[in-house]
Scaffold this motif. Structure first.
Motif, short mmCIF file in Angstrom:
data_model
loop_
_atom_site.label_atom_id
_atom_site.label_comp_id
_atom_site.label_asym_id
_atom_site.label_seq_id
_atom_site.Cartn_x
_atom_site.Cartn_y
_atom_site.Cartn_z
N THR A 272 44.31 -14.84 1.72
CA THR A 272 43.20 -14.63 1.18
C THR A 272 43.01 -14.85 -0.39
O THR A 272 42.29 -14.47 -0.99
CB THR A 272 42.76 -13.13 1.19
OG1 THR A 272 43.91 -12.35 0.68
CG2 THR A 272 42.57 -12.92 2.78
N TRP A 273 44.19 -15.29 -0.97
CA TRP A 273 44.39 -15.37 -2.38
C TRP A 273 43.43 -16.56 -2.78
O TRP A 273 42.89 -17.57 -2.33
CB TRP A 273 45.70 -16.15 -2.57
CG TRP A 273 45.90 -16.10 -4.08
CD1 TRP A 273 46.78 -15.53 -4.98
CD2 TRP A 273 45.59 -17.05 -4.99
NE1 TRP A 273 46.62 -15.86 -6.18
CE2 TRP A 273 46.27 -16.88 -6.22
CE3 TRP A 273 44.96 -18.59 -4.92
CZ2 TRP A 273 46.13 -17.54 -7.48
CZ3 TRP A 273 44.62 -19.38 -6.06
CH2 TRP A 273 45.21 -18.93 -7.08
N GLU A 274 42.44 -16.20 -3.86
CA GLU A 274 41.47 -16.88 -4.60
C GLU A 274 41.70 -16.91 -5.91
O GLU A 274 42.59 -16.00 -6.74
CB GLU A 274 40.37 -16.57 -4.20
CG GLU A 274 39.78 -16.68 -2.75
CD GLU A 274 38.21 -16.23 -2.50
OE1 GLU A 274 37.88 -15.41 -3.38
OE2 GLU A 274 37.92 -16.60 -1.57
N SER A 275 41.37 -18.03 -6.67
CA SER A 275 41.63 -18.06 -8.25
C SER A 275 40.28 -16.97 -8.61
O SER A 275 39.50 -17.03 -8.51
CB SER A 275 41.16 -19.33 -8.59
OG SER A 275 41.25 -19.44 -10.08
N THR A 276 41.05 -15.85 -9.52
CA THR A 276 40.38 -14.97 -10.23
C THR A 276 40.51 -14.77 -11.58
O THR A 276 41.83 -14.94 -11.89
CB THR A 276 40.34 -13.89 -9.32
OG1 THR A 276 41.56 -13.40 -9.08
CG2 THR A 276 39.74 -13.82 -7.88
N ASP A 277 40.01 -14.03 -12.36
CA ASP A 277 40.04 -13.28 -13.80
C ASP A 277 40.21 -11.96 -13.63
O ASP A 277 39.14 -11.28 -12.80
CB ASP A 277 39.09 -13.70 -14.79
CG ASP A 277 39.22 -15.20 -15.22
OD1 ASP A 277 40.27 -15.63 -15.37
OD2 ASP A 277 37.97 -15.83 -15.38
N THR A 278 41.22 -11.44 -13.83
CA THR A 278 41.37 -9.74 -13.77
C THR A 278 41.96 -9.30 -15.18
O THR A 278 42.65 -9.87 -15.81
CB THR A 278 42.74 -9.56 -12.89
OG1 THR A 278 42.35 -9.93 -11.49
CG2 THR A 278 42.88 -7.95 -12.72
N TRP A 279 41.06 -8.41 -15.65
CA TRP A 279 41.04 -7.65 -16.84
C TRP A 279 40.92 -6.38 -16.72
O TRP A 279 39.84 -5.79 -16.62
CB TRP A 279 40.32 -8.21 -18.01
CG TRP A 279 40.89 -8.19 -19.42
CD1 TRP A 279 42.00 -7.45 -19.69
CD2 TRP A 279 40.18 -8.43 -20.42
NE1 TRP A 279 41.99 -7.41 -21.20
CE2 TRP A 279 40.63 -7.76 -21.54
CE3 TRP A 279 38.69 -8.75 -20.68
CZ2 TRP A 279 40.55 -8.00 -22.92
CZ3 TRP A 279 38.16 -8.95 -22.04
CH2 TRP A 279 39.13 -8.55 -23.14
N ASP A 280 42.16 -5.37 -16.35
CA ASP A 280 41.83 -4.07 -16.04
C ASP A 280 42.59 -3.13 -17.25
O ASP A 280 43.31 -3.83 -17.84
CB ASP A 280 42.49 -3.66 -14.82
CG ASP A 280 41.73 -4.17 -13.47
OD1 ASP A 280 40.54 -4.37 -13.88
OD2 ASP A 280 42.36 -4.40 -12.45
N GLY A 281 42.13 -1.97 -17.23
CA GLY A 281 42.45 -1.08 -18.21
C GLY A 281 43.08 0.23 -17.89
O GLY A 281 43.89 0.55 -16.72
N ILE A 282 42.87 1.13 -18.57
CA ILE A 282 43.49 2.71 -18.18
C ILE A 282 42.91 3.21 -16.72
O ILE A 282 43.52 3.64 -16.03
CB ILE A 282 42.93 3.59 -19.33
CG1 ILE A 282 43.76 3.18 -20.72
CG2 ILE A 282 43.29 5.19 -19.00
CD1 ILE A 282 43.60 4.12 -21.91
N GLY A 283 41.45 2.88 -16.82
CA GLY A 283 40.83 3.42 -15.57
C GLY A 283 41.36 2.73 -14.27
O GLY A 283 41.56 3.66 -13.21
N ALA A 284 41.80 1.42 -14.35
CA ALA A 284 42.38 0.95 -13.21
C ALA A 284 44.00 0.94 -12.99
O ALA A 284 44.55 0.74 -11.87
CB ALA A 284 41.91 -0.65 -13.00
N GLY A 285 44.58 1.67 -13.83
CA GLY A 285 45.76 2.05 -13.83
C GLY A 285 46.83 0.89 -14.35
O GLY A 285 47.96 1.04 -14.42
N MET A 286 46.21 -0.21 -14.74
CA MET A 286 47.00 -1.16 -15.36
C MET A 286 47.52 -0.98 -16.68
O MET A 286 48.59 -1.36 -17.18
CB MET A 286 46.29 -2.68 -15.52
CG MET A 286 47.09 -3.89 -15.63
SD MET A 286 46.20 -5.25 -15.51
CE MET A 286 46.40 -5.79 -13.75
N VAL A 287 46.81 0.03 -17.45
CA VAL A 287 47.25 0.48 -18.76
C VAL A 287 47.74 1.82 -18.46
O VAL A 287 46.96 2.81 -18.11
CB VAL A 287 46.32 0.21 -20.12
CG1 VAL A 287 46.95 0.84 -21.36
CG2 VAL A 287 46.00 -1.39 -20.04
N GLY A 288 48.82 2.32 -19.02
CA GLY A 288 49.33 3.50 -18.82
C GLY A 288 49.63 4.29 -20.13
O GLY A 288 49.79 3.36 -21.05
#
Length: 359
Positions: A272-288
């Motif tokens: 299911t891999w597709e080319s995407t842009d991901t930019w996540d922060g505190i809300g999504a848990g990528m920045v602690g």
């Protein structure tokens, strides 16, 4: 360690990755290209924690390999090429300077999936991912503005790229909101990881009166320099750097890459891999946000945690107007928030920051 040694080691390690699992299916091979050593205590250390999570979560279905201390540029192209030739199905390239090399090598290996950290160039088999580190900088700025006694905050910048400029601006905006007299002094070291240069920069900033030092570099050297100086506040960068808590390190930004690495590896495995842009922060848990130590006054800690909660639930954006550019021209009107396109390409300081961005 010389790159040739690492390169040979990578080839050996990748050769082992062709082992098939017991049921006869080949393992999914996942490669990681690192700009620093896995023991840097910061950026690369956290990416490698993500790699280890892939191994833990996916077990015998995967084989991971990595090469550390890979210089940005032609050296990285050689490492990526070797990983692809040795059968990697997915390759994570974990530094901004790997952007063009990743695009170049991906074009030569269309069946291999690539994931590039912090860049903006994509292809059918190249995704990009990054974290909204500037959200964490807002919280650091708030604490810094409240805790500085000299009203001078030092900032160690790596390279003058949008990611770093965003962080400086976010920290300054939130420091100046709570302390209109605050001044930022910025030193550019043109490296992600060089403990000696980072320590020298920290010492210079402290000599210039900074009693809070922020960093966008990867080693713990600035923490050690601040500890030696005495009454200087610092924040962990990329990882918790908790060995310096409760002081000088009073909190930290922690990069949480593991869940993303697991999800993207699973996507390759199930098709299911597709080319995407991901930019996540505190809300999504990528920045602690690392624990705020008791060296921070209780009321300031409470305010910082409230700011974190507002950013996490989306009720507050770290770049909310009114904000002017450094030259005094209007950027964001009262209540207006910055769009992602402007943030992604940010190449200006906000009003109040002195000095020029190096070209």
């Amino acid at each position: 360690m010389k790159l040739t040694t690492l390169f040979a080691g990578a080839a050996v390690a990748l050769g082992l990755a062709t082992v098939a699992v017991a049921d006869g299916h080949e393992k999914t091979k996942v490669g990681f290209v690192y700009v620093g050593p896995i023991g840097d205590g910061g950026w690369t250390y956290e990416h490698d924690k993500g790699r280890l999570m892939v191994e833990k979560e996916l077990g015998d279905a995967v084989e991971t390999v990595y090469v550390e201390n890979v210089a940005e540029g032609p050296d990285s192209e050689r490492v990526m090429t070797q990983m692809a030739l040795d059968g990697a199905d997915l390759i994570f390239t974990t530094s901004f300077g790997y952007m063009d090399p990743t695009i170049n090598i991906a074009a030569k290996f269309p069946d291999v999936k690539f994931e590039h950290a912090t860049g903006y160039k994509r292809a059918d088999n190249v995704s990009t991912y990054s974290a909204r580190f500037y959200e964490g900088r807002a919280i650091q700025g708030h604490i810094a503005g409240k805790m500085t006694k000299s009203n001078i905050v030092g900032y160690i910048g790596s390279f003058p790229i949008p990611e770093v400029i965003r962080g400086i601006n976010s920290a300054y905006i939130h420091a100046s909101k709570v302390n209109p007299d605050v001044e930022f002094k910025i030193i550019w070291v043109y490296t992600w990881f060089d403990p000696a240069k980072e320590a020298d920069a920290a010492k210079t900033l402290i000599e210039q009166g900074a009693d809070v030092v922020l960093q966008h570099t990867d080693s713990t050297a600035p923490q050690a320099a601040a500890q030696e100086a005495g009454d200087v506040v610092t924040f962990g960068q990329a990882s918790d750097m908790a060995q310096y808590a409760p002081f000088p390190r009073v909190s930290s930004i922690i990069d949480e890459w593991g869940p993303y690495y697991v999800a993207r590896t699973k996507a390759v495995m199930d098709g299911t891999w597709e080319s995407t842009d991901t930019w996540d922060g505190i809300g999504a848990g990528m920045v602690g946000i690392g624990e705020i130590s008791d060296a921070v006054p209780a009321d300031v800690k409470e305010e910082a945690l409230a700011l974190k909660a507002a950013i996490a639930d989306g009720s507050y954006h770290a770049f909310t107007g009114p904000i002017n550019k450094q030259d005094g021209s209007a950027w964001l009107a009262d209540g207006e928030t910055a769009d992602d396109g402007t943030l992604a390409g940010m190449n200006f300081y906000v009003e109040g920051i002195e000095g020029d961005i190096p070209q």
